[in-house]
Design a protein around this motif. Sequence first.
Motif, PDB file in Angstrom:
ATOM      1  N   ILE A  77      -6.681   1.833   9.454  1.00  0.00           N
ATOM      2  CA  ILE A  77      -5.930   1.193  10.406  1.00  0.00           C
ATOM      3  C   ILE A  77      -6.629   1.789  11.762  1.00  0.00           C
ATOM      4  O   ILE A  77      -6.767   1.383  12.808  1.00  0.00           O
ATOM      5  N   THR A  78      -7.070   3.099  11.542  1.00  0.00           N
ATOM      6  CA  THR A  78      -7.655   3.830  12.856  1.00  0.00           C
ATOM      7  C   THR A  78      -8.980   2.992  13.251  1.00  0.00           C
ATOM      8  O   THR A  78      -9.304   2.958  14.488  1.00  0.00           O
ATOM      9  N   HIS A 144      -4.634  -9.348   0.437  1.00  0.00           N
ATOM     10  CA  HIS A 144      -3.506 -10.159   0.990  1.00  0.00           C
ATOM     11  C   HIS A 144      -3.443 -11.380   0.739  1.00  0.00           C
ATOM     12  O   HIS A 144      -4.489 -12.136   0.368  1.00  0.00           O
ATOM     13  N   SER A 145      -2.194 -12.052   0.912  1.00  0.00           N
ATOM     14  CA  SER A 145      -1.938 -13.429   0.436  1.00  0.00           C
ATOM     15  C   SER A 145      -2.491 -14.443   1.356  1.00  0.00           C
ATOM     16  O   SER A 145      -3.050 -13.891   2.538  1.00  0.00           O
ATOM     17  N   ALA A 146      -2.626 -15.881   1.057  1.00  0.00           N
ATOM     18  CA  ALA A 146      -3.283 -16.861   2.009  1.00  0.00           C
ATOM     19  C   ALA A 146      -2.372 -16.861   3.347  1.00  0.00           C
ATOM     20  O   ALA A 146      -2.889 -17.037   4.367  1.00  0.00           O
ATOM     21  N   ASP A 147      -1.040 -16.677   3.277  1.00  0.00           N
ATOM     22  CA  ASP A 147      -0.021 -16.902   4.312  1.00  0.00           C
ATOM     23  C   ASP A 147      -0.285 -15.590   5.155  1.00  0.00           C
ATOM     24  O   ASP A 147      -0.580 -15.873   6.389  1.00  0.00           O
ATOM     25  N   TRP A 148      -0.484 -14.489   4.741  1.00  0.00           N
ATOM     26  CA  TRP A 148      -0.763 -13.337   5.635  1.00  0.00           C
ATOM     27  C   TRP A 148      -2.043 -13.409   6.303  1.00  0.00           C
ATOM     28  O   TRP A 148      -2.235 -12.961   7.578  1.00  0.00           O
ATOM     29  N   ARG A 149      -3.004 -13.739   5.610  1.00  0.00           N
ATOM     30  CA  ARG A 149      -4.401 -14.226   6.299  1.00  0.00           C
ATOM     31  C   ARG A 149      -4.445 -14.885   7.294  1.00  0.00           C
ATOM     32  O   ARG A 149      -5.102 -14.885   8.404  1.00  0.00           O
ATOM     33  N   ARG A 150      -3.841 -16.148   7.258  1.00  0.00           N
ATOM     34  CA  ARG A 150      -3.647 -17.241   8.302  1.00  0.00           C
ATOM     35  C   ARG A 150      -3.109 -16.646   9.294  1.00  0.00           C
ATOM     36  O   ARG A 150      -3.433 -16.754  10.583  1.00  0.00           O
ATOM     37  N   ARG A 151      -1.913 -15.861   9.154  1.00  0.00           N
ATOM     38  CA  ARG A 151      -1.171 -15.280  10.344  1.00  0.00           C
ATOM     39  C   ARG A 151      -1.930 -14.303  11.031  1.00  0.00           C
ATOM     40  O   ARG A 151      -2.129 -14.084  12.051  1.00  0.00           O
ATOM     41  N   PHE A 152      -2.998 -13.225  10.129  1.00  0.00           N
ATOM     42  CA  PHE A 152      -3.717 -12.432  10.805  1.00  0.00           C
ATOM     43  C   PHE A 152      -5.023 -12.943  11.706  1.00  0.00           C
ATOM     44  O   PHE A 152      -5.105 -12.655  12.647  1.00  0.00           O
ATOM     45  N   VAL A 153      -5.396 -14.148  10.824  1.00  0.00           N
ATOM     46  CA  VAL A 153      -6.524 -14.641  11.688  1.00  0.00           C
ATOM     47  C   VAL A 153      -5.893 -15.312  13.124  1.00  0.00           C
ATOM     48  O   VAL A 153      -6.784 -15.339  14.078  1.00  0.00           O
ATOM     49  N   GLU A 154      -4.857 -15.778  12.924  1.00  0.00           N
ATOM     50  CA  GLU A 154      -4.560 -16.435  14.329  1.00  0.00           C
ATOM     51  C   GLU A 154      -4.173 -15.533  15.338  1.00  0.00           C
ATOM     52  O   GLU A 154      -4.673 -15.448  16.511  1.00  0.00           O
ATOM     53  N   SER A 155      -3.484 -14.359  14.863  1.00  0.00           N
ATOM     54  CA  SER A 155      -3.307 -13.318  16.062  1.00  0.00           C
ATOM     55  C   SER A 155      -4.610 -12.896  16.344  1.00  0.00           C
ATOM     56  O   SER A 155      -4.473 -12.322  17.802  1.00  0.00           O
ATOM     57  N   THR A 156      -5.461 -12.375  15.406  1.00  0.00           N
ATOM     58  CA  THR A 156      -6.913 -12.018  15.922  1.00  0.00           C
ATOM     59  C   THR A 156      -7.533 -12.874  17.012  1.00  0.00           C
ATOM     60  O   THR A 156      -8.023 -12.538  18.008  1.00  0.00           O
ATOM     61  N   ASN A 196       0.829  -7.497  12.201  1.00  0.00           N
ATOM     62  CA  ASN A 196       0.286  -7.908  11.209  1.00  0.00           C
ATOM     63  C   ASN A 196      -0.200  -6.623  10.457  1.00  0.00           C
ATOM     64  O   ASN A 196      -0.253  -6.292   9.012  1.00  0.00           O
ATOM     65  N   LEU A 197      -0.743  -5.705  11.179  1.00  0.00           N
ATOM     66  CA  LEU A 197      -1.447  -4.397  10.431  1.00  0.00           C
ATOM     67  C   LEU A 197      -0.262  -3.492   9.973  1.00  0.00           C
ATOM     68  O   LEU A 197      -0.487  -2.856   9.092  1.00  0.00           O
ATOM     69  N   GLU A 199       2.143  -4.391   8.477  1.00  0.00           N
ATOM     70  CA  GLU A 199       2.612  -4.809   7.127  1.00  0.00           C
ATOM     71  C   GLU A 199       1.504  -4.515   6.094  1.00  0.00           C
ATOM     72  O   GLU A 199       1.797  -3.882   4.989  1.00  0.00           O
ATOM     73  N   HIS A 200       0.221  -4.446   6.423  1.00  0.00           N
ATOM     74  CA  HIS A 200      -0.721  -3.689   5.595  1.00  0.00           C
ATOM     75  C   HIS A 200      -0.428  -2.164   5.433  1.00  0.00           C
ATOM     76  O   HIS A 200      -0.465  -1.778   4.341  1.00  0.00           O
ATOM     77  N   ALA A 201      -0.252  -1.564   6.556  1.00  0.00           N
ATOM     78  CA  ALA A 201       0.102  -0.189   6.471  1.00  0.00           C
ATOM     79  C   ALA A 201       1.058   0.132   5.603  1.00  0.00           C
ATOM     80  O   ALA A 201       1.301   1.287   4.913  1.00  0.00           O
ATOM     81  N   ALA A 202       2.279  -0.671   5.749  1.00  0.00           N
ATOM     82  CA  ALA A 202       3.759  -0.242   4.893  1.00  0.00           C
ATOM     83  C   ALA A 202       3.370  -0.828   3.513  1.00  0.00           C
ATOM     84  O   ALA A 202       4.137  -0.495   2.547  1.00  0.00           O
ATOM     85  N   GLY A 203       2.384  -1.637   3.132  1.00  0.00           N
ATOM     86  CA  GLY A 203       2.190  -2.129   1.721  1.00  0.00           C
ATOM     87  C   GLY A 203       2.989  -3.367   1.248  1.00  0.00           C
ATOM     88  O   GLY A 203       3.723  -3.302   0.431  1.00  0.00           O
ATOM     89  N   VAL A 204       3.588  -4.131   2.546  1.00  0.00           N
ATOM     90  CA  VAL A 204       4.456  -5.345   2.252  1.00  0.00           C
ATOM     91  C   VAL A 204       3.946  -6.373   2.985  1.00  0.00           C
ATOM     92  O   VAL A 204       3.090  -6.357   3.961  1.00  0.00           O
ATOM     93  N   GLU A 205       4.611  -7.613   2.781  1.00  0.00           N
ATOM     94  CA  GLU A 205       4.339  -8.767   3.333  1.00  0.00           C
ATOM     95  C   GLU A 205       5.716  -9.483   3.674  1.00  0.00           C
ATOM     96  O   GLU A 205       6.532  -9.500   2.858  1.00  0.00           O
ATOM     97  N   VAL A 206       5.923  -9.870   4.966  1.00  0.00           N
ATOM     98  CA  VAL A 206       7.117 -10.520   5.164  1.00  0.00           C
ATOM     99  C   VAL A 206       7.087 -12.106   4.392  1.00  0.00           C
ATOM    100  O   VAL A 206       6.111 -12.695   4.249  1.00  0.00           O
ATOM    101  N   PRO A 207       7.969 -12.412   3.625  1.00  0.00           N
ATOM    102  CA  PRO A 207       8.206 -13.309   2.827  1.00  0.00           C
ATOM    103  C   PRO A 207       7.642 -14.860   3.492  1.00  0.00           C
ATOM    104  O   PRO A 207       8.381 -15.155   4.800  1.00  0.00           O
ATOM    105  N   GLU A 208       6.927 -15.538   3.122  1.00  0.00           N
ATOM    106  CA  GLU A 208       6.465 -16.817   3.730  1.00  0.00           C
ATOM    107  C   GLU A 208       7.830 -17.593   3.971  1.00  0.00           C
ATOM    108  O   GLU A 208       7.646 -18.229   5.218  1.00  0.00           O
ATOM    109  N   ILE A 209       8.661 -17.516   3.360  1.00  0.00           N
ATOM    110  CA  ILE A 209       9.795 -18.742   3.392  1.00  0.00           C
ATOM    111  C   ILE A 209      10.449 -18.403   4.677  1.00  0.00           C
ATOM    112  O   ILE A 209      11.160 -19.135   5.286  1.00  0.00           O
TER     113      ILE A 209
END
Length: 791
Positions: A77-78, A144-156, A196-197, A199-209
Amino acid sequence: MQPFELPEFYMPYPARLNPSLEAARVHSKAWAYEMDMIDVPQHGVPIWDEHDLDSHDYALLCSYTHPDCDTETLNLITDWYVWVFYFDDHFLEMYKRSHDMQNAVDYLDRLRLFMPITGPITETPTNPVEKGLEDLWNRTVPSHSADWRRRFVESTKNLLDESMWELSNINAERVSNPIEYIEMRRKVGGAPWSANLIEHAAGVEVPEIIAASRPLEVLRDTFSDAVHLRNDLFSYEREVLDEGELSNGVLVFERFLEIPTQEAAEAVNDLLTSRLHQFEHTALVELPPLFERFAVAPQQRLEVLAYVKGLQDWQSGGHEWHMRSSRYMNKGGKASPSAFSGPNGLGTSAAQIIPSIARTMPQRLRSFANVPFRQCGPLPRPDFYLPFRTTLSPHLDQARENVVLWAKEMGLLDEPHPLSAERTVWSEQKIRDYDLPLCAAGIHPDATPDGLDVSSAWLAWGTYGDDCYPLVFGHPRNLAAARVQTERFKLFMPLDAVQTETPVNALERGLADLWSRTAGPMTDAHRKVFRKANEDMTESWVWELENQFANRIPDPVDYVEMRRATFGSDMTMALCRLQLGQAVPEEIYRSRPVQALEKSAQDYSSMMNDMFSYQKEIQFEGELHNAVLVVQNFLDCDRDRAAQLVNKLMTERMQQFEHILAVEFPALFRDHKLDRKAQKVLLGYAEELKRWMAGIHIWHEGCIRYNEPDLLRHNAPATAPTVTPCPGLAPPVPALSAPAPAIPARPAPAPPTAATPAPDVPSTTGSRSLGGPTGLGTSAARLKPLTEPAH
């Protein structure tokens, strides 16, 4: 000397420090050297030396904002934060200071090659930013899941690409308006990327639904706004006075409100506090029913709550870092001392939190202290800045008769008023006075007779629905039934265009009829977009009820963003776009210039409505959802000052609309290499939006809805009902397949006078009669191509 004293911040969460701080410091410095970020000039220009990295202390930032993750995760993260701050400074030195637009575009385009959603990176990095991004992407994304990847790509991508927005404003010496600034700061400021990070640091993902639901989006946006506004306060001296930056909230407020810098800083801090209050309200009030609505599993609920906790940790930890980093102005700040973190003694965090809550309590309580139905009188209407004109359809007179016949056929004029056994929600006189075909005729002057009828009927349906909800569900405070009815609307908007359900009330009959007439010819993809816009509008009616029940004046940013839905604007834009065909790629409609053009038009027209409907809503309806009232509450000022600022904001949104067409559209055409056909379609779409705004203005001036004599006439009480309700007995909550509940008749209140308005009138939000309706189905009325010139 600092340009202003830092204000007293609202900080209700304790800051804690990760025990792996020193390990992260050692690792991040070694990594930065490895990526050539330290002591390696770029094109002869030095970016960082070791002292810069040490004094900024990004490891301290990440240790405060991620106090619970393990050492390996904290190191990663750093590294991300070292990279993103290096990118910011690199872009400043290479492109902002030199105003080098073309090379900046090429530079940002290459960075996309190092963020593939699937598959490996195939490009070879050529500078420290690309080299660092390649390394971080490969260390982060695979887990990470495909949903998280899409969200992270968009925000980046947003974080990188919207640096061009800042650069273009610097080149034009342009300070944005407050609405534009808040929305754009979310992208260029990077807090959604930080979320988004988390979620990565906490080891969780917001459910896609539920990731795209309103509560999760509000949590992310309020988190982002608070982070960015806080940063603006600390970085004003560095950005505005040293770098010549124009994208700073304090500067935006200073210019817009025409106040001294210190007062602007206090106003920014008030908005920061309001956004944190909204964060807390959403987490406590809106998340639980969301979990139930989507049947979120217990483990997933815990993951969402861990994500919320991570957002809180980042908020408090980010504040602590700003107070210590040499990157920012932080002398003399009234912020929590080092005792705020655990090592300095038990109880010190609570000692800081309680005074913080107490200091901001008046602002919080003011939002719940609205006095409904108070005498206010008409609001003087200014000369609106509206440089566009339209004509009226020659089929207007016939459309006026046809919409009345349609409303009768659907039952819109038959359903009883819940407060009187001898009244209906709508009468024939009301629908004639509201004259919704006038609005449709101005928006679509070239419509066919049938097309104008469809547009007028959509307007009538949306207006009726917005009038019905406060009466049928708001008066008995039956939020559960409102949610059931809203969910039932989906049954009458089938994506396969095949109706299988039987409507059981006027709203359902009207929607089923209009859906088949409008959505039937659409493609499956277009029908999905159309339905989503309609769902957003009807769900916003429930949001209004929730605020009504809590007597809560909305947060100003939340109000502006939700007002687009209650006004029905997204429906309008969706239909307009769907009529444009395939000449323009979908990604162009999602681009910042097109989105900003749409939102400028939406905000201008919805705020115009609020100016016209102020007396109707405040005095006769006890309404909370009005821009003038929201500004009054936020700034704690009088009505006239609030109205002046709303009109000024309207003017600046209109000027932004013009700026986008004159400056940003040509750049969009050039950067995306759009051909003449695509350019013509987009310019035709802009002409549609001009007619839309002009038609709405004509309707406000011409309908019988807002003048005081008409308000008194429409809100006159009926004869007392003969049916006596059972005290305290709420209507039953229907099953999903059942209609909205019938409401027992209730005694009518005393007759209204100019000094004593009646509280039994429909709680529509002014031309939210226009609101949902204005956009609903209006593009279906178009006869000629949208690329034709305005009339």
